[in-house]
Design a protein around this motif. Structure first.
Motif, PDB file in Angstrom:
ATOM      1  N   PRO A  10     146.487  33.230  94.415  1.00 38.37           N
ATOM      2  CA  PRO A  10     145.104  33.526  94.787  1.00 38.37           C
ATOM      3  C   PRO A  10     144.980  34.918  95.395  1.00 38.37           C
ATOM      4  N   LYS A  11     143.849  35.538  95.177  1.00 33.19           N
ATOM      5  CA  LYS A  11     143.596  36.886  95.689  1.00 33.19           C
ATOM      6  C   LYS A  11     142.383  36.870  96.613  1.00 33.19           C
ATOM      7  N   PRO A  12     142.378  37.744  97.620  1.00 33.07           N
ATOM      8  CA  PRO A  12     141.178  37.827  98.470  1.00 33.07           C
ATOM      9  C   PRO A  12     139.996  38.341  97.663  1.00 33.07           C
ATOM     10  N   THR A  13     138.897  37.659  97.765  1.00 35.44           N
ATOM     11  CA  THR A  13     137.730  38.009  96.967  1.00 35.44           C
ATOM     12  C   THR A  13     136.496  38.348  97.797  1.00 35.44           C
ATOM     13  N   ALA A  14     136.471  37.916  99.054  1.00 31.58           N
ATOM     14  CA  ALA A  14     135.283  38.168  99.869  1.00 31.58           C
ATOM     15  C   ALA A  14     135.631  38.103 101.348  1.00 31.58           C
ATOM     16  N   THR A  64     138.032  37.534 129.707  1.00 28.99           N
ATOM     17  CA  THR A  64     136.855  37.296 128.879  1.00 28.99           C
ATOM     18  C   THR A  64     135.758  38.319 129.136  1.00 28.99           C
ATOM     19  N   ALA A  65     135.607  38.711 130.396  1.00 29.98           N
ATOM     20  CA  ALA A  65     134.549  39.662 130.742  1.00 29.98           C
ATOM     21  C   ALA A  65     134.764  41.041 130.135  1.00 29.98           C
ATOM     22  N   SER A  66     135.988  41.341 129.713  1.00 24.97           N
ATOM     23  CA  SER A  66     136.286  42.677 129.185  1.00 24.97           C
ATOM     24  C   SER A  66     136.167  42.757 127.661  1.00 24.97           C
ATOM     25  N   LEU A  67     135.838  41.645 127.019  1.00 23.81           N
ATOM     26  CA  LEU A  67     135.889  41.612 125.555  1.00 23.81           C
ATOM     27  C   LEU A  67     134.626  42.127 124.870  1.00 23.81           C
ATOM     28  N   GLY A  68     133.484  41.872 125.466  1.00 22.53           N
ATOM     29  CA  GLY A  68     132.254  42.278 124.800  1.00 22.53           C
ATOM     30  C   GLY A  68     131.878  41.309 123.686  1.00 22.53           C
ATOM     31  N   ARG A  69     131.061  41.789 122.779  1.00 22.47           N
ATOM     32  CA  ARG A  69     130.517  40.936 121.732  1.00 22.47           C
ATOM     33  C   ARG A  69     131.580  40.523 120.716  1.00 22.47           C
ATOM     34  N   LYS A  70     131.479  39.255 120.259  1.00 21.80           N
ATOM     35  CA  LYS A  70     132.444  38.715 119.298  1.00 21.80           C
ATOM     36  C   LYS A  70     131.838  38.661 117.904  1.00 21.80           C
ATOM     37  N   PHE A  71     132.671  39.029 116.916  1.00 19.42           N
ATOM     38  CA  PHE A  71     132.299  38.913 115.507  1.00 19.42           C
ATOM     39  C   PHE A  71     133.390  38.111 114.802  1.00 19.42           C
ATOM     40  N   SER A  72     132.992  36.997 114.181  1.00 23.40           N
ATOM     41  CA  SER A  72     133.957  36.148 113.480  1.00 23.40           C
ATOM     42  C   SER A  72     134.048  36.592 112.026  1.00 23.40           C
ATOM     43  N   VAL A  73     135.277  36.818 111.573  1.00 22.13           N
ATOM     44  CA  VAL A  73     135.521  37.289 110.205  1.00 22.13           C
ATOM     45  C   VAL A  73     136.360  36.243 109.476  1.00 22.13           C
ATOM     46  N   VAL A  74     135.912  35.869 108.289  1.00 21.67           N
ATOM     47  CA  VAL A  74     136.633  34.913 107.451  1.00 21.67           C
ATOM     48  C   VAL A  74     136.958  35.573 106.119  1.00 21.67           C
ATOM     49  N   VAL A  75     138.223  35.501 105.724  1.00 26.21           N
ATOM     50  CA  VAL A  75     138.666  36.055 104.446  1.00 26.21           C
ATOM     51  C   VAL A  75     138.717  34.925 103.423  1.00 26.21           C
ATOM     52  N   HIS A  76     138.048  35.124 102.298  1.00 21.56           N
ATOM     53  CA  HIS A  76     138.000  34.120 101.238  1.00 21.56           C
ATOM     54  C   HIS A  76     138.955  34.516 100.115  1.00 21.56           C
ATOM     55  N   TYR A  77     139.725  33.537  99.648  1.00 22.58           N
ATOM     56  CA  TYR A  77     140.610  33.722  98.501  1.00 22.58           C
ATOM     57  C   TYR A  77     140.067  32.901  97.339  1.00 22.58           C
ATOM     58  N   ASN A  84     137.174  32.801  96.371  1.00 19.06           N
ATOM     59  CA  ASN A  84     135.887  32.273  96.849  1.00 19.06           C
ATOM     60  C   ASN A  84     136.021  31.028  97.719  1.00 19.06           C
ATOM     61  N   LYS A  85     137.212  30.797  98.280  1.00 20.37           N
ATOM     62  CA  LYS A  85     137.418  29.697  99.214  1.00 20.37           C
ATOM     63  C   LYS A  85     137.879  30.254 100.554  1.00 20.37           C
ATOM     64  N   PRO A  86     137.269  29.831 101.678  1.00 22.02           N
ATOM     65  CA  PRO A  86     137.678  30.352 102.990  1.00 22.02           C
ATOM     66  C   PRO A  86     139.120  29.984 103.306  1.00 22.02           C
ATOM     67  N   ARG A  87     139.874  30.985 103.785  1.00 23.41           N
ATOM     68  CA  ARG A  87     141.302  30.740 104.015  1.00 23.41           C
ATOM     69  C   ARG A  87     141.762  31.173 105.398  1.00 23.41           C
ATOM     70  N   PHE A  88     141.402  32.402 105.816  1.00 19.73           N
ATOM     71  CA  PHE A  88     141.847  32.914 107.118  1.00 19.73           C
ATOM     72  C   PHE A  88     140.633  33.298 107.964  1.00 19.73           C
ATOM     73  N   ALA A  89     140.691  32.974 109.255  1.00 20.80           N
ATOM     74  CA  ALA A  89     139.594  33.281 110.179  1.00 20.80           C
ATOM     75  C   ALA A  89     140.126  34.037 111.385  1.00 20.80           C
ATOM     76  N   TYR A  90     139.348  35.016 111.851  1.00 19.81           N
ATOM     77  CA  TYR A  90     139.728  35.818 113.007  1.00 19.81           C
ATOM     78  C   TYR A  90     138.478  36.136 113.821  1.00 19.81           C
ATOM     79  N   ASP A  91     138.675  36.336 115.113  1.00 22.31           N
ATOM     80  CA  ASP A  91     137.604  36.776 115.997  1.00 22.31           C
ATOM     81  C   ASP A  91     137.878  38.228 116.394  1.00 22.31           C
ATOM     82  N   LEU A  92     136.916  39.107 116.136  1.00 26.95           N
ATOM     83  CA  LEU A  92     137.083  40.530 116.416  1.00 26.95           C
ATOM     84  C   LEU A  92     136.171  40.951 117.563  1.00 26.95           C
ATOM     85  N   TYR A  93     136.712  41.793 118.430  1.00 29.18           N
ATOM     86  CA  TYR A  93     135.973  42.306 119.579  1.00 29.18           C
ATOM     87  C   TYR A  93     136.048  43.844 119.545  1.00 29.18           C
TER      88      TYR A  93
END
Length: 213
Positions: free
Chosen positions: A32-36, A80-93, A95-104
């Motif tokens: 499988p390859k990352p697609t989205a 937690t107070a030093s992180l700021g706003r969170k953006f959740s990123v999911v990598v799809h392989y 077209n199926k969700p496979r890996f999830a990360y939280d970015l600050y």
């Protein structure tokens, strides 16, 4: 006799044609390859970037999380107070969700990333914090996330989070001529000081010689 020759040639035809191609069922499945990549966050519309529609932006976003599967750049859990706003990123392989990360991207001391234990593909991962790439905020912003612009970071094919000198801080041709003129004046001034010091040293040496006679 002729009929027998025709039958023999007909029977041998499949062998002369060579081996038959492997059937689809017998082929090894493609990896499988990352697609989205999808981006979600509080107070914003969900963002989806596909490799087919926006390959450059997709690759830039993928670089922000592709190294988070290992152990390099791991850090202890920040406050937690030093992180700021969170953006959740999911990598799809495929077209199926496979890996999830939280970015600050706006965390104190530089961007941070978190790999949660629960993953979309139902496989467990070791939760870990990482130092993020300096290009994280710009990659997310260009994708559509509501993040202030950081003009000192290259975006679009960034590769490594390199920082650059803003163009307005580079000297123009006139400024360069002025700088060179000032340097010449400084060199001439320093040369004059050296000559004066040389004359003073010579005078002191002459006085000392006269007194020691």
């Amino acid at each position: 006799m002729a009929a027998g020759f025709v039958l023999a040639a007909t029977a041998a035809a499949p062998a002369l044609a060579g081996p038959r191609p492997a059937t689809v069922a017998g082929q090894a499945p493609k990896a499988p390859k990352p697609t989205a990549v999808t981006i979600t966050g509080e107070g914003m519309a969900d963002i989806s970037v596909t490799a087919q529609e926006k390959p450059q932006l997709f690759n830039d976003l993928l670089k922000e999380v592709s190294f988070l599967g290992g152990t390099g750049s791991q850090i202890s859990a920040p406050k937690t107070a030093s992180l700021g706003r969170k953006f959740s990123v999911v990598v799809h392989y495929d077209n199926k969700p496979r890996f999830a990360y939280d970015l600050y991207p706006m965390a104190s001391g530089g961007p941070k990333a978190f790999r949660p234990a629960a993953q979309p593909d139902k496989k467990k991962a070791s939760p870990a914090w990482f130092l993020g790439r300096m290009t994280m905020s710009e990659a997310l912003r260009i994708a559509g996330a509501p993040i202030p612009e950081k003009p000192d970071v290259i975006s679009g094919g960034i590769g490594g989070g390199a920082r650059v000198i803003p163009e307005d801080s580079l000297p123009t041709g006139r400024d360069l001529d002025t700088l060179l003129a000032e340097l010449r004046q400084l060199v001439l001034l320093n040369g004059g000081v050296v000559l004066v010091l040389a004359f003073l040293v010579a005078g002191v040496a002459l006085i000392i010689r006269h007194r020691t006679r």
